[in-house]
Design an enzyme around this catalytic site. Sequence first.
Site, PDB file in Angstrom:
ATOM      1  N   SER A 121     -51.041  16.082 -60.739  1.00 46.82           N
ATOM      2  CA  SER A 121     -51.022  17.007 -61.874  1.00 46.82           C
ATOM      3  C   SER A 121     -49.684  17.013 -62.588  1.00 46.82           C
ATOM      4  O   SER A 121     -49.585  17.530 -63.698  1.00 46.82           O
ATOM      5  CB  SER A 121     -51.325  18.431 -61.392  1.00 46.82           C
ATOM      6  N   HIS A 142     -56.669  13.289 -63.654  1.00 44.41           N
ATOM      7  CA  HIS A 142     -56.294  14.626 -63.189  1.00 44.41           C
ATOM      8  C   HIS A 142     -57.450  15.598 -63.361  1.00 44.41           C
ATOM      9  O   HIS A 142     -57.719  16.089 -64.460  1.00 44.41           O
ATOM     10  CB  HIS A 142     -55.057  15.124 -63.950  1.00 44.41           C
ATOM     11  N   GLU A 154     -57.953  15.055 -67.285  1.00 46.79           N
ATOM     12  CA  GLU A 154     -56.980  14.312 -68.079  1.00 46.79           C
ATOM     13  C   GLU A 154     -56.939  12.870 -67.564  1.00 46.79           C
ATOM     14  O   GLU A 154     -56.637  12.639 -66.389  1.00 46.79           O
ATOM     15  CB  GLU A 154     -55.590  14.948 -67.949  1.00 46.79           C
ATOM     16  N   ASN A 193     -50.448  21.216 -68.591  1.00 47.03           N
ATOM     17  CA  ASN A 193     -49.320  21.884 -67.933  1.00 47.03           C
ATOM     18  C   ASN A 193     -48.085  21.928 -68.818  1.00 47.03           C
ATOM     19  O   ASN A 193     -47.307  22.890 -68.764  1.00 47.03           O
ATOM     20  CB  ASN A 193     -49.009  21.191 -66.608  1.00 47.03           C
TER      21      ASN A 193
END
Length: 648
Positions: A121, A142, A154, A193
């Site tokens: 991640s 991900h 992702e 993120n």
Amino acid sequence: MDAEIESLAVLGAGSMGHGIAEVAAIAGYDVVMRDIEEDLVEEGYDNIEWSLGKLAEKDQIDQEPEEVLARISTTVDLEAAVEDVDLVIEAAPEDLEIKRDVFADVDAAAGPETIMATNTSSLRVSDIAEATDRPEYVCGMHFFNPPVKMDLVEVVSGEKTKAEVVDAGIEFVESLDKTPIRVRKDVPQFVVNNVLTPFMGEAGYMLDEGDVEIQDVDAAMVFQRGYPMGPFELNDFGGLDIFYHSREQWDDPVPESIESRVENDDLGRKTGKGFYDYEDGEGVDYEPTDGEGIDTLRIESVMINEAAKLIGDDVADPEDIDIGMRLGGGLPEGTCRTGDKLGLDRVLEKLEDLHERTGDERYEPADYLVELVENGHTGEKGGQGFYDYRDGGPYHYITHELKDSGELHVVFDREERLNAFSTDMFDEVKRVLETVDDEEVSCVVFEGAGDRAFSAGADITGFTTAEPTDLASVDQTVETIYEYPRPTIAKIDGFCLGAGLEITLACDLRYATEGSRLGSPEIDLGLIPGGGGTQRLVRLVGEPRTKELIYRGKQLSAEEAEDWGILNGAVPEDEFEETIDDVVSDLTNGPQKALEVAKQVIQEGQNASLDTGLSLEAQGFGLLATTDDMLEGVAAFNQDREPDFGGD
């Protein structure tokens, strides 16, 4: 290379590993799940078995759990797991050296064209791929936790990843019925993120400065700005240590308010205390009346700036960033869309002020953001921003297709929120009906994405942040559907509540699967139905039933709704598509002018006196008696054949 994926191995049987294995097996893939110890593998398998049982109980899979489990094999032997598969997904702990060791072993044991994907991640794919002799076959994949529930993946290209490998990864994710976003460059923490972290981090810095209260910041972001959780609440939910370590590993600064809590092992919900006290206190305790005077623009500007960096560096497109923030971050709208609404000039001004005042690097405006504003692309009001609004703008929440048959198929595409309507979504439905060429349309079919909801209603959180003028879009959209000159069909599968029911009532024909539920729950929120929900319903089912449905917030089964006269039909699920196709065929092959006149006469006449209604009917009949379609209809009747209406 042959990049087709038919079989895979998942390395790791923890929460992510067994979740990915379960999702792949549900999609029909044969999966080998491997971990380093037999008890870990057995625990992961037991978790899959439990999860499949729950999904079956809730009727969320159309297979028996035993069928899915039969596709999953387990082992502790890495070589046996990977030697004959097309794809390996690594789901080891988030430690670079551990992942490199795994990839070196996979590289030695797997086939020469096996795709190797990491579920990291936050680490760079390229740093992991260095452990192999073929980094061109390594990509990021991900998944978000838990994989069974979270729709986003992702798919990340490393510095040397082949384009075909990423393409194959995208296709694989789609085959799982998940939504992939393409991350074109290998940046730490990828898209979601990078954009979501400032939401939590900037709130921490504001707390460090001593001018805000935790509850006020959370309340402002939730009740003023529509976020599903406040930043401190979200940090507690995910774990402050997760935030801390994701920043620390890249030597990024961490707010003192977070660092000190991590040092004291106050990590949030999992330890009983973080920003809120969950053991001796009330836990999350902010109220709608809290939050006055909080600088929400400061938090959102930093998020928007991070999105601009990703776009300017060609990491991802605005569309993919916004899909990521909705599906992976749980936000009601994408961050780029938020920036365009706020005004990118306002965002830039806020960043420049903060940067000048503090000198902190995180406030330095992205080159791409500066370029947009200098070119006058300040957002929605300026006609262009991250998106181009000169022709109305993109469609974020609906998809639509005008088929050769003349069917306009409109899908409410907000599945992550059960297709709940935001003001933007109402506007998009209205826009597509107003911009499509009516002469090309024979009928309109509305349905919800997925099989859980036509629409579960209005997104109430979003509506608390809307201006009164924005709320007018509800009535305008429903009225546009009701007055649309072509026949409209509500194709209902799942929940049809609140605004979903109001749209349904505005349609001409309404069909639902037998498992669907219809109702008006607004009274439970201290509201009444809008969009004509009270008035169309009372005209359809009468006063007593309308009052029962609305006063009690009652939900009806599809069968009850058919009995009440709300639905034209409650249809078994295995007959539903065929039923809708038959209805659409009748409408698209029917006499278009007659259908248009019939709709107009019925709708205008029902609220008029009988004499007025009969006059409208006579006028309509007289008009149609002169058309080519009428002559074709008579000729076909006399010749005992199907008519071929031309629309004149």
